[in-house]
Design a protein around this motif. Structure first.
Motif, PDB file in Angstrom:
ATOM      1  N   ALA A   1     -51.403   6.332  50.448  1.00 17.91           N
ATOM      2  CA  ALA A   1     -50.809   6.970  49.265  1.00 17.91           C
ATOM      3  C   ALA A   1     -51.795   6.880  48.092  1.00 17.91           C
ATOM      4  O   ALA A   1     -51.970   7.847  47.334  1.00 17.91           O
ATOM      5  CB  ALA A   1     -49.488   6.288  48.917  1.00 17.91           C
ATOM      6  N   ILE A   2     -52.463   5.728  47.952  1.00 17.06           N
ATOM      7  CA  ILE A   2     -53.421   5.563  46.843  1.00 17.06           C
ATOM      8  C   ILE A   2     -54.620   6.502  47.041  1.00 17.06           C
ATOM      9  O   ILE A   2     -55.086   7.156  46.106  1.00 17.06           O
ATOM     10  CB  ILE A   2     -53.858   4.088  46.731  1.00 17.06           C
ATOM     11  N   ARG A   3     -55.086   6.613  48.294  1.00 17.03           N
ATOM     12  CA  ARG A   3     -56.212   7.524  48.568  1.00 17.03           C
ATOM     13  C   ARG A   3     -55.822   8.968  48.261  1.00 17.03           C
ATOM     14  O   ARG A   3     -56.629   9.739  47.763  1.00 17.03           O
ATOM     15  CB  ARG A   3     -56.640   7.422  50.034  1.00 17.03           C
ATOM     16  N   LEU A   4     -54.579   9.292  48.565  1.00 13.58           N
ATOM     17  CA  LEU A   4     -54.088  10.648  48.283  1.00 13.58           C
ATOM     18  C   LEU A   4     -54.101  10.890  46.773  1.00 13.58           C
ATOM     19  O   LEU A   4     -54.529  11.948  46.296  1.00 13.58           O
ATOM     20  CB  LEU A   4     -52.667  10.778  48.842  1.00 13.58           C
ATOM     21  N   LEU A   5     -53.653   9.875  46.028  1.00 14.52           N
ATOM     22  CA  LEU A   5     -53.633  10.024  44.569  1.00 14.52           C
ATOM     23  C   LEU A   5     -55.045  10.133  44.000  1.00 14.52           C
ATOM     24  O   LEU A   5     -55.268  10.792  42.990  1.00 14.52           O
ATOM     25  CB  LEU A   5     -52.912   8.824  43.934  1.00 14.52           C
ATOM     26  N   ASP A   6     -56.000   9.470  44.656  1.00 17.41           N
ATOM     27  CA  ASP A   6     -57.388   9.489  44.178  1.00 17.41           C
ATOM     28  C   ASP A   6     -58.123  10.780  44.545  1.00 17.41           C
ATOM     29  O   ASP A   6     -59.200  11.054  44.013  1.00 17.41           O
ATOM     30  CB  ASP A   6     -58.184   8.325  44.809  1.00 17.41           C
ATOM     31  N   ALA A   7     -57.573  11.541  45.510  1.00 19.22           N
ATOM     32  CA  ALA A   7     -58.342  12.662  46.071  1.00 19.22           C
ATOM     33  C   ALA A   7     -58.094  13.956  45.322  1.00 19.22           C
ATOM     34  O   ALA A   7     -56.946  14.353  45.134  1.00 19.22           O
ATOM     35  CB  ALA A   7     -57.959  12.853  47.541  1.00 19.22           C
ATOM     36  N   PRO A   8     -59.168  14.664  44.928  1.00 14.25           N
ATOM     37  CA  PRO A   8     -58.983  15.945  44.241  1.00 14.25           C
ATOM     38  C   PRO A   8     -58.229  16.961  45.107  1.00 14.25           C
ATOM     39  O   PRO A   8     -57.439  17.750  44.588  1.00 14.25           O
ATOM     40  CB  PRO A   8     -60.413  16.419  43.969  1.00 14.25           C
TER      41      PRO A   8
ATOM     42  N   ARG B   1     -57.684  -3.019  45.438  1.00 11.16           N
ATOM     43  CA  ARG B   1     -56.879  -1.983  44.786  1.00 11.16           C
ATOM     44  C   ARG B   1     -56.294  -0.990  45.798  1.00 11.16           C
ATOM     45  O   ARG B   1     -55.141  -0.588  45.685  1.00 11.16           O
ATOM     46  CB  ARG B   1     -57.735  -1.208  43.775  1.00 11.16           C
ATOM     47  N   VAL B   2     -57.072  -0.625  46.819  1.00  9.11           N
ATOM     48  CA  VAL B   2     -56.588   0.382  47.760  1.00  9.11           C
ATOM     49  C   VAL B   2     -55.905  -0.259  48.966  1.00  9.11           C
ATOM     50  O   VAL B   2     -54.757   0.057  49.281  1.00  9.11           O
ATOM     51  CB  VAL B   2     -57.751   1.300  48.225  1.00  9.11           C
ATOM     52  N   LEU B   3     -56.596  -1.180  49.631  1.00 11.53           N
ATOM     53  CA  LEU B   3     -56.063  -1.749  50.873  1.00 11.53           C
ATOM     54  C   LEU B   3     -55.002  -2.817  50.627  1.00 11.53           C
ATOM     55  O   LEU B   3     -54.354  -3.274  51.556  1.00 11.53           O
ATOM     56  CB  LEU B   3     -57.197  -2.330  51.717  1.00 11.53           C
ATOM     57  N   GLY B   4     -54.841  -3.235  49.404  1.00  8.49           N
ATOM     58  CA  GLY B   4     -53.868  -4.288  49.094  1.00  8.49           C
ATOM     59  C   GLY B   4     -54.499  -5.661  49.276  1.00  8.49           C
ATOM     60  O   GLY B   4     -54.551  -6.459  48.351  1.00  8.49           O
ATOM     61  N   GLU B   5     -55.027  -5.916  50.465  1.00  8.75           N
ATOM     62  CA  GLU B   5     -55.651  -7.205  50.757  1.00  8.75           C
ATOM     63  C   GLU B   5     -56.868  -6.984  51.648  1.00  8.75           C
ATOM     64  O   GLU B   5     -56.883  -6.061  52.463  1.00  8.75           O
ATOM     65  CB  GLU B   5     -54.667  -8.123  51.509  1.00  8.75           C
ATOM     66  N   LYS B   6     -57.835  -7.888  51.491  1.00 10.03           N
ATOM     67  CA  LYS B   6     -58.977  -7.944  52.416  1.00 10.03           C
ATOM     68  C   LYS B   6     -59.232  -9.406  52.713  1.00 10.03           C
ATOM     69  O   LYS B   6     -58.811 -10.279  51.947  1.00 10.03           O
ATOM     70  CB  LYS B   6     -60.235  -7.376  51.745  1.00 10.03           C
ATOM     71  N   GLY B   7     -59.976  -9.686  53.775  1.00  6.25           N
ATOM     72  CA  GLY B   7     -60.242 -11.077  54.141  1.00  6.25           C
ATOM     73  C   GLY B   7     -61.446 -11.653  53.407  1.00  6.25           C
ATOM     74  O   GLY B   7     -62.496 -11.015  53.331  1.00  6.25           O
ATOM     75  N   CYS B   8     -61.282 -12.857  52.854  1.00 10.05           N
ATOM     76  CA  CYS B   8     -62.394 -13.581  52.237  1.00 10.05           C
ATOM     77  C   CYS B   8     -62.517 -14.928  52.952  1.00 10.05           C
ATOM     78  O   CYS B   8     -61.529 -15.656  53.070  1.00 10.05           O
ATOM     79  CB  CYS B   8     -62.105 -13.789  50.750  1.00 10.05           C
ATOM     80  N   ALA B   9     -63.720 -15.239  53.435  1.00  7.64           N
ATOM     81  CA  ALA B   9     -63.915 -16.509  54.149  1.00  7.64           C
ATOM     82  C   ALA B   9     -64.510 -17.544  53.198  1.00  7.64           C
ATOM     83  O   ALA B   9     -65.546 -17.293  52.576  1.00  7.64           O
ATOM     84  CB  ALA B   9     -64.836 -16.297  55.334  1.00  7.64           C
ATOM     85  N   PHE B  10     -63.851 -18.666  53.066  1.00  6.50           N
ATOM     86  CA  PHE B  10     -64.421 -19.823  52.374  1.00  6.50           C
ATOM     87  C   PHE B  10     -65.037 -20.714  53.452  1.00  6.50           C
ATOM     88  O   PHE B  10     -64.351 -21.082  54.417  1.00  6.50           O
ATOM     89  CB  PHE B  10     -63.334 -20.589  51.611  1.00  6.50           C
ATOM     90  N   VAL B  11     -66.321 -21.025  53.281  1.00 13.25           N
ATOM     91  CA  VAL B  11     -67.043 -21.703  54.362  1.00 13.25           C
ATOM     92  C   VAL B  11     -67.755 -22.946  53.838  1.00 13.25           C
ATOM     93  O   VAL B  11     -68.390 -22.915  52.778  1.00 13.25           O
ATOM     94  CB  VAL B  11     -68.089 -20.727  54.977  1.00 13.25           C
ATOM     95  N   VAL B  12     -67.636 -24.042  54.587  1.00 16.28           N
ATOM     96  CA  VAL B  12     -68.435 -25.244  54.314  1.00 16.28           C
ATOM     97  C   VAL B  12     -69.520 -25.280  55.382  1.00 16.28           C
ATOM     98  O   VAL B  12     -69.214 -25.262  56.582  1.00 16.28           O
ATOM     99  CB  VAL B  12     -67.568 -26.527  54.405  1.00 16.28           C
ATOM    100  N   LEU B  13     -70.791 -25.283  54.922  1.00 15.22           N
ATOM    101  CA  LEU B  13     -71.901 -25.240  55.884  1.00 15.22           C
ATOM    102  C   LEU B  13     -72.305 -26.647  56.321  1.00 15.22           C
ATOM    103  O   LEU B  13     -72.087 -27.629  55.607  1.00 15.22           O
ATOM    104  CB  LEU B  13     -73.110 -24.557  55.242  1.00 15.22           C
TER     105      LEU B  13
END
Ligand code: AMP
Length: 567
Positions: free
Chosen positions: A302-309, A489-501
């Motif tokens: 729906a957001i992509r539709l709103l963004d599309a000319p 903003r578009v996908l709602g959520e994405k994955g972020c990895a917090f990593v201890v090396l």
């Protein structure tokens, strides 16, 4: 409504069946028919033989034409590929007519489709083949630059699948071509359909859960309840012979089967299958085929539709039901759809385990914009529970959404231990979603308020954090890791990895982590899209990793970066 029996049903052949008194009641209410899914689908298709059943950019078939092909595929599966009722077949096929034929053909042959997606990697396919005991893997050769053929060859060579069927391309050595299976079945139209001997209480289809931890659990969908799921949706949406449904998401997902393909067939409606959710294709198909229903539009689309000319100039006037679901719909998106495109949204909540909620036709804007509606069947029972307890919270309070009813599973497939916690002692499925019940003068409605399960909902694609974390820590440079949702903003959520090396490890980047995870066979959509290297992961007071603190942390970092960019 009388209380359902609380007796613990038998775990038979890996799935939990409904107890006899429940089944009898569901039949007495007219929800269950006593027939198998293929019997019902075949009967409905025969009733509407001359109506248009399926439209894609390549085909336009009547129900008779679709059913003839599906019947031929079913007979070919038995005669040519050696399939027997009760076998399972994994699918890695996109939105093409062959997928619909093969799905229906398998169902008619009593072969249980395992509704995996072309997006899955070799890891998911291998593990799910093992879990379901699937003998077959169907792949679409022209999807994803030949990746699926390669993957099928690898899985075959490793003995993880026995028999591969290649659609829209030539078979490799040891595999069969879809066209040959179809041709073998077409030459013997006299063989009786395999489903005649099947039990309506047995498994018809395996769907993948979006709702649990670790590797996706498998939802065994039984003939009678899965058929009813589609009928209940068709009735709630008022599908009829004149209905034209446009579906742009993966058709093999539970939503595709239960909101679009099967309810369309039961109603004699026309399914217009879009090859992708790309906006240009979608708007062009709306203009050309004039659908009146879009049964599932994820908020991201729906957001992509709103963004599309294109959307501003396209003629979208045929669409009367625009149903948004699969993920939380921000209210400002509903308002923009109304103000900028003249679209009045309805909302739905769905899951592979069963129960669907839908804002009823004609409900007020308040209900349509702020809730996901009400159950589609009078047989659905909904409770809002205190997390970790079986006690219900008061109306208006937030708690865990739980459901039981004539199309909600009673247990995951071969998951006895997990079923102990995923279901209440009287058989309500605990969704892991947080919800609120609103009792209003207009009716009782539910809103989704968050979740307690450790899942990232990336534009309705679910990523199980634990599954990805287990693979990240296999990287030699990683000591420990946690995957959390970051806002998008578009996908709602994405994955972020917090990593201890590990000390002295090479720095880890999004790209090097992706290489590592893809080499382990993980699906591309599950790859973390940001990596934060930290000295230690924050812990809760009971010593578990505090995902809340990590989510807050990445949210603050992103907000600070946005402010920086604005300057
Ligand atoms: P799946 O089994 O993949 O269809 O995913 C089901 C899950 O998607 C639910 O348990 C929810 O977490 C999420 N979901 C579905 N519909 C909605 C909605 N309208 N709002 C928020 N989350 C939703």
């Amino acid at each position: 409504m009388s209380a359902l029996s609380a007796e613990v049903p038998a775990q038979d052949d890996g799935y939990v069946s409904y107890d006899d008194s429940t089944r009898d009641r569901y039949r007495a209410e007219g929800w269950w028919s006593g027939h198998t899914l293929p019997a019902v689908l075949e009967h409905a298709a025969a009733t509407h033989a001359g109506q248009t059943a399926l439209v894609t950019p390549e085909v336009s078939w009547t129900y008779r034409e679709l059913l003839d092909r599906a019947g031929a595929f079913a007979r070919g599966m038995a005669a040519d590929a050696g399939a027997r009722p009760g076998d399972a077949a994994m699918f890695q096929m996109g939105n093409v007519a062959e997928t619909v034929v093969a799905y229906l053909g398998c169902v008619l042959a009593g072969v249980r489709p395992v509704c995996t997606l072309p997006q899955h990697g070799s890891r998911e396919i291998g593990l799910l083949a093992q879990h379901t005991g699937a003998r077959f893997l169907l792949v679409q050769d022209d999807f994803g630059n030949g990746r699926l053929r390669q993957q099928a060859q690898d899985l075959s060579a490793r003995g993880l699948v026995q028999s591969v069927i290649v659609a829209r391309g030539a078979a490799f050595e040891g595999a069969r071509a879809y066209d040959d299976v179809l041709a073998a079945g077409a030459s013997d139209p006299s063989a009786p359909p395999a489903y005649l001997s099947m039990d309506p209480a047995s498994v018809a289809v395996f769907q993948l859960s979006g709702g649990t931890t670790g590797l996706p659990k498998v939802a065994p969908r039984l003939h009678e309840e899965y058929t009813y799921n589609s009928r209940a949706w068709a009735e709630a949406m008022e599908y009829g012979t004149g209905s034209r449904l446009l579906y742009p998401l993966p058709i093999m997902h539970n939503a595709g089967i239960s909101l679009a393909l099967q309810p369309a067939m039961l109603s004699g409606a026309c399914l217009i299958l879009a090859p992708s959710a790309d906006i240009t294709t979608l708007t062009a198909m709306i203009e050309q085929h004039r659908p009146d229903v879009l049964p599932l539009v994820p908020p991201a689309l729906a957001i992509r539709l709103l963004d599309a000319p294109e959307a501003r100039t396209a003629d979208l006037s045929s669409v009367r039901s625009f149903v948004v679901g699969g993920q939380k719909l921000p209210v400002e998106v509903a308002e923009r759809l109304r103000d900028e495109l003249g679209i009045q949204v309805r909302q739905m909540f769905g899951m592979a385990e069963g129960m669907f909620l839908l804002t009823p036709a004609g409900s007020s804007e308040d209900v349509r914009h702020h809730t996901v509606g009400t159950p589609i069947s009078a047989g659905d029972e909904v409770r809002i529970l205190e997390p970790g307890s079986e006690a219900a919270v008061a109306d208006g309070e937030i708690g865990e959404l739980a459901a039981r009813g004539p199309y909600t599973i009673r247990g995951y497939y071969r998951a006895e231990a997990h079923n102990q916690t995923a279901f209440t002692s009287d058989g309500f499925y605990r969704t892991g979603d947080l919800a609120r019940r609103h009792v209003t003068a207009e009716g009782t409605f539910y809103s989704i308020e968050g979740r307690i399960k450790d899942v990232i909902n990336r534009g309705v694609e679910k990523i199980h954090a634990e599954e990805v974390e287990e693979l990240i820590v296999q990287h030699p440079g990683v000591r420990t890791a946690a995957l959390v949702a970051m806002p998008d903003r578009v996908l709602g959520e994405k994955g972020c990895a917090f990593v201890v090396l590990e000390p002295d490890a090479e720095p880890l980047t999004v790209a090097s982590l992706a290489d590592h995870l893809l080499a382990l066979g993980l699906a591309r959509y599950k790859l973390p899209e940001r990596v934060e290297i930290v000295d230690a992961l924050p812990l809760t007071n009971v010593g578990k990793v505090s995902k809340k603190q990590l989510r807050d942390d990445i949210e603050h970092r992103l907000a600070a970066e946005d402010r920086q960019e604005e300057r």
